[in-house]
Design an enzyme around this catalytic site. Structure first.
Site, PDB file in Angstrom:
ATOM      1  CG  HIS A  37      -1.866  -1.083   1.348  1.00 34.90           C
ATOM      2  ND1 HIS A  37      -1.733  -2.109   2.254  1.00 34.90           N
ATOM      3  CD2 HIS A  37      -2.996  -1.342   0.644  1.00 34.90           C
ATOM      4  CE1 HIS A  37      -2.749  -2.951   2.125  1.00 34.90           C
ATOM      5  NE2 HIS A  37      -3.529  -2.513   1.143  1.00 34.90           N
ATOM      6  CE  LYS A 149      -1.731  -9.339  -2.690  1.00 34.19           C
ATOM      7  NZ  LYS A 149      -2.876 -10.285  -2.644  1.00 34.19           N
ATOM      8  CD  GLN A 153      -9.636  -4.911  -6.324  1.00 33.22           C
ATOM      9  OE1 GLN A 153     -10.404  -5.428  -5.537  1.00 33.22           O
ATOM     10  NE2 GLN A 153      -8.563  -4.242  -5.922  1.00 33.22           N
ATOM     11  CB  VAL A 177       5.300  -4.442  -2.968  1.00 34.43           C
ATOM     12  CG1 VAL A 177       6.497  -4.319  -2.032  1.00 34.43           C
ATOM     13  CG2 VAL A 177       5.091  -3.127  -3.718  1.00 34.43           C
ATOM     14  CB  SER A 187      -4.159  -7.077   4.507  1.00 31.42           C
ATOM     15  OG  SER A 187      -3.892  -5.865   3.847  1.00 31.42           O
TER      16      SER A 187
HETATM   17  O1  PAF Z   1      -8.131  -4.232  -3.112  1.00 30.55           O
HETATM   18  C1  PAF Z   1      -8.739  -3.894  -2.083  1.00 30.55           C
HETATM   19  O2  PAF Z   1      -8.155  -3.711  -1.006  1.00 30.55           O
HETATM   20  C2  PAF Z   1     -10.234  -3.700  -2.149  1.00 30.55           C
HETATM   21  O3  PAF Z   1     -10.832  -4.637  -2.983  1.00 30.55           O
HETATM   22  C3  PAF Z   1     -10.646  -2.274  -2.530  1.00 30.55           C
HETATM   23  C4  PAF Z   1     -10.225  -1.925  -3.944  1.00 30.55           C
HETATM   24  C5  PAF Z   1     -10.043  -1.282  -1.561  1.00 30.55           C
HETATM   25  C6  PAF Z   1     -12.169  -2.139  -2.468  1.00 30.55           C
HETATM   26  O4  PAF Z   1     -12.648  -2.393  -1.170  1.00 30.55           O
END
Ligand code: PAF
Length: 284
Positions: A37, A149, A153, A177, A187
């Protein structure tokens, strides 16, 4: 850096900045922040005047309620990291603030969202599109940052933006990363025991080995090599591995079928579901 919990307060702050011509970058997250992040926030800070990081565990994208309950929540530590990285706002709303009533919108981007994660986590991408589209409407960013990753999505969000047109919003994909030993940052790694973490290393090791293997073997042989390695590795259970075109996310039969070939994998390590991917052929 300011911690904001309501849409109204965030919009008041951002309207004032926008009227001064400031550019806004958004990094959507579910918190439990790590160096992956941080790399998104760094990039956003370098490309925008103001960076908003959302920190919200979105219930509508969890098809497994147990998974939602176990998702790590570490707002205080997240704020510390974000302050260091130079974010201007952390947006950490309550569930009621985001969903005062159930979100009944349906998003469908077939065939992008019907394969891989879409097959194994029904409703997941609908929930992702619900929250991400809400965040885009609330923040109205110039750019939004997502990690590669979550490869599928990212492809679906790009398609949603292409179809819905959020006022010239640019989606920026950022590389995975990894820890020094290859484990992709997630996470969910926080839930791995020391032994499970050792087992999980075989995921990236296998993917890296498969890239070398792929240079002299067919798609089907590479597919079988990865499946066999993971199936015989201790402590891992393969959910799927697919070699796909990185744009359409459809399986390829031959390397010549595309100039962008990606292997996407999901593996259970104990009860922790881990995803990773590797590029066999890169789009320039
Ligand atoms: O990738 C994530 O952490 C989640 O799917 C996101 C994009 C923040 C949506 O809740």
């Amino acid at each position: 850096m300011k911690l904001v919990q309501t849409i109204k307060e965030l919009q008041t702050e951002l309207d004032a900045l926008r009227s001064k011509g400031k550019t806004i970058g958004l990094v959507p997250t579910m918190g439990a922040l790590h160096a992956g992040h941080a790399s998104l926030v760094k990039r956003a800070v370098s490309e925008n005047d103001v960076v908003v990081v959302s920190d919200f565990v979105n219930p509508t994208q969890f098809n497994d309620k147990n998974d939602l309950a176990k998702y790590p929540r570490t707002l205080e530590a997240d704020c510390e990291l974000l302050r260091k990285e130079g974010a201007a706002f952390v947006f950490a709303p309550s569930v009621e603030e985001i969903y005062p009533e159930p979100d009944t919108r349906q998003f469908s981007y077939a065939p992008l969202d019907t394969v891989m994660e879409g097959k194994f986590r029904p409703g997941h991408f609908n929930g992702v599109c619900q929250i991400v589209s809400k965040l885009f409407m609330i923040v109205q960013p110039h750019r939004a940052y997502f990690g590669e990753k979550d490869f599928q999505q990212l492809a679906i969000i790009r398609e949603m933006v292409r179809q819905m047109d959020f006022g010239g919003l640019k989606i920026v994909g950022c590389p995975i990363v990894r820890e020094a030993d290859g484990l992709a940052l997630s996470s969910r790694n926080a839930r791995l025991s020391a032994a499970e973490r050792e087992h999980a290393l075989n995921i990236s090791k296998t993917l890296f080995a498969s890239r070398i293997f792929a240079s002299s073997h067919s798609v089907a042989e590479t597919q079988r090599m990865v499946e066999a390695e993971i199936e015989q590795a201790e402590g891992l259970r393969l959910e799927y591995f697919e070699i796909v075109d990185g744009t359409t996310l459809q399986k390829i039969a031959n390397w010549e079928d595309t100039d962008y070939a990606v292997g996407c994998i999901t593996v259970f390590c104990g009860d922790v579901r881990l995803i990773d991917n590797i590029k066999y052929k890169e789009k320039l």
